[in-house]
Motif scaffolding. Structure first.
Motif, PDB file in Angstrom:
ATOM      1  N   LEU A  56       0.851  -1.180   0.000  1.00 49.25           N
ATOM      2  CA  LEU A  56       0.000   0.000   0.000  1.00 49.25           C
ATOM      3  C   LEU A  56       0.888   1.230   0.000  1.00 49.25           C
ATOM      4  O   LEU A  56       2.069   1.157   0.381  1.00 49.25           O
ATOM      5  N   ASN A  57       0.338   2.347  -0.437  1.00 53.74           N
ATOM      6  CA  ASN A  57       1.081   3.594  -0.450  1.00 53.74           C
ATOM      7  C   ASN A  57       0.708   4.396   0.783  1.00 53.74           C
ATOM      8  O   ASN A  57      -0.464   4.648   1.043  1.00 53.74           O
ATOM      9  N   SER A  58       1.714   4.789   1.544  1.00 51.30           N
ATOM     10  CA  SER A  58       1.489   5.597   2.744  1.00 51.30           C
ATOM     11  C   SER A  58       2.461   6.757   2.729  1.00 51.30           C
ATOM     12  O   SER A  58       3.684   6.560   2.697  1.00 51.30           O
ATOM     13  N   GLN A  59       1.951   7.966   2.690  1.00 47.43           N
ATOM     14  CA  GLN A  59       2.771   9.171   2.679  1.00 47.43           C
ATOM     15  C   GLN A  59       3.742   9.189   1.501  1.00 47.43           C
ATOM     16  O   GLN A  59       4.879   9.630   1.627  1.00 47.43           O
ATOM     17  N   GLY A  60       3.300   8.661   0.381  1.00 43.53           N
ATOM     18  CA  GLY A  60       4.136   8.652  -0.810  1.00 43.53           C
ATOM     19  C   GLY A  60       5.187   7.575  -0.843  1.00 43.53           C
ATOM     20  O   GLY A  60       6.020   7.531  -1.755  1.00 43.53           O
ATOM     21  N   ILE A  61       5.159   6.668   0.136  1.00 41.87           N
ATOM     22  CA  ILE A  61       6.130   5.572   0.196  1.00 41.87           C
ATOM     23  C   ILE A  61       5.398   4.256  -0.025  1.00 41.87           C
ATOM     24  O   ILE A  61       4.351   4.008   0.587  1.00 41.87           O
ATOM     25  N   GLU A  62       5.940   3.412  -0.881  1.00 45.02           N
ATOM     26  CA  GLU A  62       5.348   2.093  -1.098  1.00 45.02           C
ATOM     27  C   GLU A  62       5.739   1.196   0.073  1.00 45.02           C
ATOM     28  O   GLU A  62       6.920   0.934   0.310  1.00 45.02           O
ATOM     29  N   ARG A  63       4.750   0.762   0.848  1.00 47.05           N
ATOM     30  CA  ARG A  63       4.982  -0.073   2.023  1.00 47.05           C
ATOM     31  C   ARG A  63       4.415  -1.469   1.784  1.00 47.05           C
ATOM     32  O   ARG A  63       3.475  -1.649   0.991  1.00 47.05           O
ATOM     33  N   GLY A 113       9.106  -2.632   8.010  1.00 51.46           N
ATOM     34  CA  GLY A 113       9.603  -1.294   8.258  1.00 51.46           C
ATOM     35  C   GLY A 113      10.388  -0.752   7.076  1.00 51.46           C
ATOM     36  O   GLY A 113      10.656  -1.450   6.093  1.00 51.46           O
ATOM     37  N   VAL A 114      10.779   0.508   7.191  1.00 50.24           N
ATOM     38  CA  VAL A 114      11.597   1.171   6.179  1.00 50.24           C
ATOM     39  C   VAL A 114      13.059   1.066   6.605  1.00 50.24           C
ATOM     40  O   VAL A 114      13.374   1.106   7.803  1.00 50.24           O
ATOM     41  N   ASP A 121      22.227  -0.463   7.871  1.00 49.57           N
ATOM     42  CA  ASP A 121      21.043   0.102   7.212  1.00 49.57           C
ATOM     43  C   ASP A 121      19.923  -0.934   7.110  1.00 49.57           C
ATOM     44  O   ASP A 121      19.522  -1.363   6.028  1.00 49.57           O
ATOM     45  N   ARG A 122      19.395  -1.316   8.247  1.00 55.28           N
ATOM     46  CA  ARG A 122      18.383  -2.373   8.299  1.00 55.28           C
ATOM     47  C   ARG A 122      16.987  -1.801   8.522  1.00 55.28           C
ATOM     48  O   ARG A 122      16.834  -0.686   9.011  1.00 55.28           O
ATOM     49  N   GLN A 123      15.971  -2.605   8.194  1.00 53.56           N
ATOM     50  CA  GLN A 123      14.585  -2.174   8.387  1.00 53.56           C
ATOM     51  C   GLN A 123      14.325  -1.907   9.868  1.00 53.56           C
ATOM     52  O   GLN A 123      14.715  -2.709  10.723  1.00 53.56           O
ATOM     53  N   ALA A 124      13.637  -0.808  10.148  1.00 51.53           N
ATOM     54  CA  ALA A 124      13.404  -0.436  11.542  1.00 51.53           C
ATOM     55  C   ALA A 124      12.109   0.350  11.646  1.00 51.53           C
ATOM     56  O   ALA A 124      11.471   0.689  10.655  1.00 51.53           O
ATOM     57  N   TRP A 125      11.743   0.640  12.922  1.00 49.75           N
ATOM     58  CA  TRP A 125      10.482   1.320  13.219  1.00 49.75           C
ATOM     59  C   TRP A 125      10.716   2.629  13.955  1.00 49.75           C
ATOM     60  O   TRP A 125      11.678   2.786  14.711  1.00 49.75           O
ATOM     61  N   GLN A 126       9.797   3.541  13.764  1.00 49.16           N
ATOM     62  CA  GLN A 126       9.816   4.852  14.400  1.00 49.16           C
ATOM     63  C   GLN A 126      10.010   4.742  15.914  1.00 49.16           C
ATOM     64  O   GLN A 126       9.482   3.853  16.572  1.00 49.16           O
ATOM     65  N   GLY A 127      10.767   5.690  16.443  1.00 49.95           N
ATOM     66  CA  GLY A 127      10.995   5.722  17.889  1.00 49.95           C
ATOM     67  C   GLY A 127      12.396   5.308  18.269  1.00 49.95           C
ATOM     68  O   GLY A 127      12.882   5.662  19.344  1.00 49.95           O
ATOM     69  N   ALA A 128      13.072   4.551  17.384  1.00 47.12           N
ATOM     70  CA  ALA A 128      14.441   4.125  17.641  1.00 47.12           C
ATOM     71  C   ALA A 128      15.417   5.123  17.019  1.00 47.12           C
ATOM     72  O   ALA A 128      15.108   5.758  16.000  1.00 47.12           O
ATOM     73  N   VAL A 135      10.159   9.262   8.582  1.00 52.70           N
ATOM     74  CA  VAL A 135       9.114   8.272   8.296  1.00 52.70           C
ATOM     75  C   VAL A 135       8.164   8.185   9.489  1.00 52.70           C
ATOM     76  O   VAL A 135       8.593   7.935  10.616  1.00 52.70           O
ATOM     77  N   ASP A 136       6.885   8.386   9.224  1.00 51.47           N
ATOM     78  CA  ASP A 136       5.863   8.358  10.271  1.00 51.47           C
ATOM     79  C   ASP A 136       5.187   6.991  10.249  1.00 51.47           C
ATOM     80  O   ASP A 136       4.222   6.763   9.523  1.00 51.47           O
ATOM     81  N   ASP A 137       5.706   6.080  11.069  1.00 50.89           N
ATOM     82  CA  ASP A 137       5.150   4.723  11.099  1.00 50.89           C
ATOM     83  C   ASP A 137       3.816   4.663  11.830  1.00 50.89           C
ATOM     84  O   ASP A 137       3.053   3.713  11.627  1.00 50.89           O
ATOM     85  N   VAL A 138       3.536   5.644  12.673  1.00 48.11           N
ATOM     86  CA  VAL A 138       2.213   5.698  13.297  1.00 48.11           C
ATOM     87  C   VAL A 138       1.167   5.979  12.225  1.00 48.11           C
ATOM     88  O   VAL A 138       0.112   5.333  12.181  1.00 48.11           O
ATOM     89  N   ALA A 139       1.459   6.928  11.343  1.00 44.94           N
ATOM     90  CA  ALA A 139       0.543   7.212  10.241  1.00 44.94           C
ATOM     91  C   ALA A 139       0.413   6.007   9.311  1.00 44.94           C
ATOM     92  O   ALA A 139      -0.684   5.688   8.831  1.00 44.94           O
ATOM     93  N   PHE A 140       1.530   5.317   9.067  1.00 43.40           N
ATOM     94  CA  PHE A 140       1.480   4.102   8.250  1.00 43.40           C
ATOM     95  C   PHE A 140       0.585   3.047   8.886  1.00 43.40           C
ATOM     96  O   PHE A 140      -0.219   2.393   8.210  1.00 43.40           O
TER      97      PHE A 140
END
Length: 321
Positions: A56-63, A113-114, A121-128, A135-140
Motif C-alpha cells: 500500500l502507499n502511505s505518505q508517498g512511500i510504497e509499504r 519497516g523502512v 542500514d536495516r529495516q526499523a520502526w519509528q521511535g528508535a 518516516v511516520d510509522d504511526v501514520a502508516f
C-alpha cells in the motif's frame, strides 16, 4: 490435520496458558458484540489459511506487509486482528516463521519497516535512534488499519499490537498515540527508546502484557542508560501508573524459569502484566527456530500466552474508529 482440528488444538492450548498465568479463559470470539468493519461480505484478497505479501502507499512511500488469514476465515463474521511488528533488520515474513502467531484464530498482519540508518542500514520502526528519518510509522499503521478494515471483515474493537525488540518498542508508541484503535499491546523483548514514550498520554487505559528475558544481552532487563533504555520493570510499572491500577498482586512463579507480575484494579477494566523469563535471551518464548541471541524458554509459548490476555480486552464502543 484438518483446519478445524488445528484450531481446536490451538484454543485448548491457549486456555491452558491462561490458567497457567492466572488469567480467566474466554471465548475466542464475541460475535454478538462485534463491531464489524466495512470489509465484511467482501471477497477475501487471498485464500483462507494462506499468507501473502501485499503493498500500500502511505505518505508517498510504497509499504509492504505479510497478511495471514485463518483457515476458516469467513467474510460474514468479524475477526480479531493482530498487528505484529518485526525487530530491527528482520521482516514480517521472518517474524511469522518464529512467532507462531499465524496459528491463532485471528487475522494477522506483519508489516515491514523502512530501511533505517547506521549499522547495516536495516529495516526499523519509528521511535528508535536508527529509524529512517522523517518516516511516520504511526501514520502508516493507521493507513494499514484502514486498508485491512476496508478489505476484510475485522472486529474493530479487537485490534491488537505485538512485536519483537524494535517492533515491540514501537507497540509502546502505538499505545501512546493510537489507543482509540489499538485495544491492547503485547511487546516481546522490547527496545523502549525514549521517543517511544515521550509525552505519552493515551486517550484511554491500555491493557499491556510484556515479555522479557532477564539475561537479554541486546536490550538489558536492567536497562541501558547510555542508550536511554529503561529497566523493564520500571517501564511496565509506568504503564500500570498510566492505567491507574490499584495494586500489584504478589508475583507468581508459574514455571521454573517464569515469573509473572500483575497489576489489577486498573481504570476501565485494563490490566498490566509482565512475564519475566529467568536467564532468557533476546528471544521469543517458545520459538522453535532462531528468534534472537541467548536462551529461548520452552516452558511457555508466547503466542498462546499473549493471545489469552489480548482476546479478553476490547475497545470501548465510544472510542471505536
Amino acid at each position: 490435520m484438518t483446519g478445524a482440528r488445528v484450531l481446536l488444538r490451538t484454543l485448548t492450548a491457549t486456555a491452558a496458558a491462561g490458567l497457567l498465568l492466572g488469567g480467566t479463559p474466554a471465548p475466542a470470539y464475541a460475535t454478538a458484540s462485534a463491531t464489524s468493519s466495512g470489509g465484511c461480505r467482501t471477497p477475501a484478497p487471498q485464500a483462507p489459511g494462506t499468507s501473502a505479501l501485499h503493498s500500500l502507499n502511505s505518505q508517498g512511500i510504497e509499504r509492504t506487509y505479510q497478511l495471514h488469514l485463518p483457515p476458516n476465515y469467513n467474510p460474514r463474521r468479524a475477526w480479531p486482528l493482530i498487528l505484529s511488528f518485526h525487530g530491527r533488520g528482520n521482516t514480517g515474513a521472518g517474524t511469522e516463521e518464529f512467532s507462531k502467531l499465524s496459528t491463532l484464530p485471528a487475522i494477522v498482519a506483519y508489516p515491514n519497516g523502512v530501511i533505517g540508518t547506521g549499522d547495516g542500514d536495516r529495516q526499523a520502526w519509528q521511535g528508535a535512534p536508527y529509524a529512517a528519518p522523517g518516516v511516520d510509522d504511526v501514520a502508516f499503521t493507521s493507513d494499514l488499519l484502514d486498508t485491512l478494515e476496508e478489505g476484510l471483515c475485522v472486529d474493530q474493537r479487537r485490534v491488537y499490537a505485538t512485536g519483537k525488540s524494535n517492533g515491540a518498542g514501537f507497540t509502546g508508541l502505538l499505545a501512546c498515540r493510537m489507543a482509540d484503535r489499538i485495544a491492547a499491546i503485547a511487546p516481546v523483548a522490547g527496545a523502549f527508546y525514549p521517543e517511544t514514550g515521550q509525552d505519552c498520554r493515551p486517550s484511554r487505559p491500555v491493557p499491556v502484557i510484556d515479555f522479557h528475558g532477564t539475561g537479554d544481552a541486546t536490550i538489558p532487563y536492567t536497562g541501558d542508560a547510555d542508550r536511554g533504555l529503561p529497566a523493564i520493570p520500571d517501564w511496565v510499572a509506568a504503564w500500570a501508573q498510566r492505567d491507574n491500577c490499584a495494586k500489584r498482586v504478589r508475583d507468581r512463579v508459574t514455571e521454573p524459569d517464569i515469573t509473572v507480575s500483575r497489576w489489577v484494579g486498573c481504570d476501565r477494566g485494563a490490566e498490566v502484566r509482565h512475564v519475566a523469563v529467568s536467564g532468557g535471551g533476546h528471544t521469543w518464548p517458545g520459538a522453535d527456530i532462531y528468534s534472537g541471541g541467548g536462551y529461548t524458554t520452552q516452558t511457555i509459548e508466547a503466542h498462546q500466552v499473549l493471545w489469552d490476555f489480548l482476546r479478553r480486552h476490547r475497545l470501548p464502543r465510544a472510542t471505536n474508529h
